[in-house]
Write a protein that holds these residues in place. Sequence first.
Motif, PDB file in Angstrom:
ATOM      1  N   ASP A  41      21.859  13.808 -11.250  1.00 43.84           N
ATOM      2  CA  ASP A  41      22.290  14.337  -9.959  1.00 43.84           C
ATOM      3  C   ASP A  41      21.376  13.801  -8.856  1.00 43.84           C
ATOM      4  O   ASP A  41      20.275  13.323  -9.101  1.00 43.84           O
ATOM      5  N   GLU A  42      21.857  13.889  -7.633  1.00 41.86           N
ATOM      6  CA  GLU A  42      21.162  13.312  -6.488  1.00 41.86           C
ATOM      7  C   GLU A  42      19.755  13.873  -6.291  1.00 41.86           C
ATOM      8  O   GLU A  42      18.816  13.139  -5.984  1.00 41.86           O
ATOM      9  N   LEU A  43      19.589  15.172  -6.469  1.00 43.47           N
ATOM     10  CA  LEU A  43      18.265  15.775  -6.274  1.00 43.47           C
ATOM     11  C   LEU A  43      17.265  15.291  -7.321  1.00 43.47           C
ATOM     12  O   LEU A  43      16.086  15.096  -7.024  1.00 43.47           O
ATOM     13  N   THR A  44      17.735  15.069  -8.535  1.00 45.65           N
ATOM     14  CA  THR A  44      16.851  14.538  -9.577  1.00 45.65           C
ATOM     15  C   THR A  44      16.445  13.106  -9.252  1.00 45.65           C
ATOM     16  O   THR A  44      15.271  12.741  -9.370  1.00 45.65           O
ATOM     17  N   ARG A  45      17.416  12.301  -8.823  1.00 45.38           N
ATOM     18  CA  ARG A  45      17.096  10.917  -8.446  1.00 45.38           C
ATOM     19  C   ARG A  45      16.135  10.891  -7.259  1.00 45.38           C
ATOM     20  O   ARG A  45      15.199  10.089  -7.223  1.00 45.38           O
ATOM     21  N   GLN A  46      16.331  11.797  -6.310  1.00 48.69           N
ATOM     22  CA  GLN A  46      15.426  11.888  -5.168  1.00 48.69           C
ATOM     23  C   GLN A  46      14.010  12.212  -5.633  1.00 48.69           C
ATOM     24  O   GLN A  46      13.036  11.588  -5.186  1.00 48.69           O
ATOM     25  N   ALA A  47      13.877  13.155  -6.545  1.00 48.44           N
ATOM     26  CA  ALA A  47      12.551  13.541  -7.057  1.00 48.44           C
ATOM     27  C   ALA A  47      11.882  12.376  -7.789  1.00 48.44           C
ATOM     28  O   ALA A  47      10.668  12.169  -7.657  1.00 48.44           O
ATOM     29  N   ILE A  48      12.658  11.608  -8.538  1.00 49.84           N
ATOM     30  CA  ILE A  48      12.111  10.444  -9.252  1.00 49.84           C
ATOM     31  C   ILE A  48      11.557   9.431  -8.250  1.00 49.84           C
ATOM     32  O   ILE A  48      10.443   8.923  -8.411  1.00 49.84           O
ATOM     33  N   TRP A  49      12.327   9.156  -7.180  1.00 48.91           N
ATOM     34  CA  TRP A  49      11.855   8.197  -6.179  1.00 48.91           C
ATOM     35  C   TRP A  49      10.659   8.734  -5.405  1.00 48.91           C
ATOM     36  O   TRP A  49       9.731   7.977  -5.101  1.00 48.91           O
ATOM     37  N   GLN A  50      10.634  10.010  -5.116  1.00 49.16           N
ATOM     38  CA  GLN A  50       9.458  10.580  -4.449  1.00 49.16           C
ATOM     39  C   GLN A  50       8.211  10.392  -5.305  1.00 49.16           C
ATOM     40  O   GLN A  50       7.152  10.027  -4.805  1.00 49.16           O
ATOM     41  N   GLN A  51       8.361  10.617  -6.601  1.00 47.30           N
ATOM     42  CA  GLN A  51       7.228  10.449  -7.506  1.00 47.30           C
ATOM     43  C   GLN A  51       6.783   8.988  -7.556  1.00 47.30           C
ATOM     44  O   GLN A  51       5.588   8.697  -7.492  1.00 47.30           O
ATOM     45  N   ARG A  52       7.728   8.062  -7.683  1.00 42.66           N
ATOM     46  CA  ARG A  52       7.380   6.633  -7.729  1.00 42.66           C
ATOM     47  C   ARG A  52       6.640   6.213  -6.468  1.00 42.66           C
ATOM     48  O   ARG A  52       5.636   5.512  -6.531  1.00 42.66           O
ATOM     49  N   ILE A  53       7.158   6.620  -5.323  1.00 44.71           N
ATOM     50  CA  ILE A  53       6.556   6.212  -4.056  1.00 44.71           C
ATOM     51  C   ILE A  53       5.171   6.830  -3.886  1.00 44.71           C
ATOM     52  O   ILE A  53       4.237   6.176  -3.427  1.00 44.71           O
ATOM     53  N   THR A  54       5.013   8.073  -4.298  1.00 45.94           N
ATOM     54  CA  THR A  54       3.722   8.749  -4.180  1.00 45.94           C
ATOM     55  C   THR A  54       2.689   8.140  -5.126  1.00 45.94           C
ATOM     56  O   THR A  54       1.547   7.894  -4.738  1.00 45.94           O
ATOM     57  N   GLU A  55       3.095   7.874  -6.365  1.00 45.24           N
ATOM     58  CA  GLU A  55       2.159   7.346  -7.358  1.00 45.24           C
ATOM     59  C   GLU A  55       1.872   5.862  -7.177  1.00 45.24           C
ATOM     60  O   GLU A  55       0.813   5.385  -7.579  1.00 45.24           O
ATOM     61  N   HIS A  56       2.815   5.128  -6.616  1.00 44.83           N
ATOM     62  CA  HIS A  56       2.679   3.674  -6.448  1.00 44.83           C
ATOM     63  C   HIS A  56       3.090   3.295  -5.020  1.00 44.83           C
ATOM     64  O   HIS A  56       4.092   2.605  -4.825  1.00 44.83           O
ATOM     65  N   PRO A  57       2.325   3.720  -4.014  1.00 42.43           N
ATOM     66  CA  PRO A  57       2.770   3.574  -2.626  1.00 42.43           C
ATOM     67  C   PRO A  57       2.969   2.132  -2.155  1.00 42.43           C
ATOM     68  O   PRO A  57       3.729   1.891  -1.234  1.00 42.43           O
ATOM     69  N   CYS A  58       2.333   1.194  -2.764  1.00 45.04           N
ATOM     70  CA  CYS A  58       2.451  -0.202  -2.313  1.00 45.04           C
ATOM     71  C   CYS A  58       3.413  -1.008  -3.166  1.00 45.04           C
ATOM     72  O   CYS A  58       3.440  -2.229  -3.086  1.00 45.04           O
ATOM     73  N   GLN A  59       4.209  -0.348  -4.009  1.00 44.74           N
ATOM     74  CA  GLN A  59       5.074  -1.083  -4.927  1.00 44.74           C
ATOM     75  C   GLN A  59       6.558  -0.835  -4.695  1.00 44.74           C
ATOM     76  O   GLN A  59       7.385  -1.195  -5.520  1.00 44.74           O
ATOM     77  N   THR A  60       6.912  -0.241  -3.580  1.00 44.27           N
ATOM     78  CA  THR A  60       8.308  -0.055  -3.214  1.00 44.27           C
ATOM     79  C   THR A  60       8.486  -0.480  -1.760  1.00 44.27           C
ATOM     80  O   THR A  60       7.804   0.031  -0.881  1.00 44.27           O
ATOM     81  N   LEU A  61       9.380  -1.430  -1.543  1.00 50.97           N
ATOM     82  CA  LEU A  61       9.727  -1.864  -0.190  1.00 50.97           C
ATOM     83  C   LEU A  61      11.178  -1.498   0.068  1.00 50.97           C
ATOM     84  O   LEU A  61      12.004  -1.541  -0.846  1.00 50.97           O
ATOM     85  N   VAL A  62      11.468  -1.171   1.311  1.00 50.86           N
ATOM     86  CA  VAL A  62      12.850  -0.936   1.714  1.00 50.86           C
ATOM     87  C   VAL A  62      13.217  -1.920   2.812  1.00 50.86           C
ATOM     88  O   VAL A  62      12.363  -2.365   3.579  1.00 50.86           O
ATOM     89  N   ALA A  63      14.500  -2.274   2.850  1.00 45.49           N
ATOM     90  CA  ALA A  63      15.064  -3.040   3.952  1.00 45.49           C
ATOM     91  C   ALA A  63      15.788  -2.038   4.829  1.00 45.49           C
ATOM     92  O   ALA A  63      16.520  -1.175   4.319  1.00 45.49           O
ATOM     93  N   THR A  64      15.579  -2.121   6.123  1.00 40.45           N
ATOM     94  CA  THR A  64      16.252  -1.209   7.040  1.00 40.45           C
ATOM     95  C   THR A  64      16.965  -2.007   8.122  1.00 40.45           C
ATOM     96  O   THR A  64      16.544  -3.114   8.481  1.00 40.45           O
ATOM     97  N   GLU A  65      18.047  -1.424   8.584  1.00 42.02           N
ATOM     98  CA  GLU A  65      18.782  -1.997   9.704  1.00 42.02           C
ATOM     99  C   GLU A  65      19.229  -0.832  10.575  1.00 42.02           C
ATOM    100  O   GLU A  65      19.887   0.081  10.087  1.00 42.02           O
ATOM    101  N   GLY A  66      18.811  -0.845  11.813  1.00 44.78           N
ATOM    102  CA  GLY A  66      19.145   0.256  12.705  1.00 44.78           C
ATOM    103  C   GLY A  66      18.593   1.586  12.221  1.00 44.78           C
ATOM    104  O   GLY A  66      19.178   2.631  12.461  1.00 44.78           O
ATOM    105  N   GLY A  67      17.482   1.554  11.495  1.00 43.17           N
ATOM    106  CA  GLY A  67      16.859   2.766  10.983  1.00 43.17           C
ATOM    107  C   GLY A  67      17.385   3.222   9.637  1.00 43.17           C
ATOM    108  O   GLY A  67      16.780   4.071   8.992  1.00 43.17           O
ATOM    109  N   ALA A  68      18.510   2.680   9.176  1.00 49.88           N
ATOM    110  CA  ALA A  68      19.087   3.074   7.881  1.00 49.88           C
ATOM    111  C   ALA A  68      18.603   2.139   6.778  1.00 49.88           C
ATOM    112  O   ALA A  68      18.460   0.929   6.990  1.00 49.88           O
ATOM    113  N   ILE A  69      18.352   2.690   5.610  1.00 47.85           N
ATOM    114  CA  ILE A  69      17.924   1.884   4.471  1.00 47.85           C
ATOM    115  C   ILE A  69      19.133   1.148   3.902  1.00 47.85           C
ATOM    116  O   ILE A  69      20.148   1.757   3.565  1.00 47.85           O
TER     117      ILE A  69
END
Length: 107
Positions: A41-69
Amino acid sequence: MPNVILRPAESTDALEIARVQYESAQAANREAGLATAPWRDELTRQAIWQQRITEHPCQTLVATEGGAITGLVFWQRLRPGTALLKSLYVHPFFWHRKIGHRLYRQA
C-alpha cells in the motif's frame, strides 16, 4: 522543454517518490505485456522511502520539473568509486525525455 532539476531527495519527498515508483512500474509492465504484481500500500511504500532517504541521504536523487518529482534514482555505495544501482524510475508522462539518462549519469 521545461527545466528539469536534479537534487538530493528529502524525507518529505517520500510519498511523491512512492507514487512515481508505482506509476512507472505499472506502465512499464503494461507496455511489456506483463501482469502487474501486487504492490504494498502507498503508506508502506512511503515509509520505506522515508527510511531509505533518512539512512542514506546522499544516495537518492530526484528529478523535478515545476516543483513536481518526475523521476528518481537510488543506489548503494559498495566502496569508493563503485555503486550498485537499486532503483531508477521516471513517471510515464515524462518518458522519452532523457530524464532517466540524466539521473543514471548523475548517480
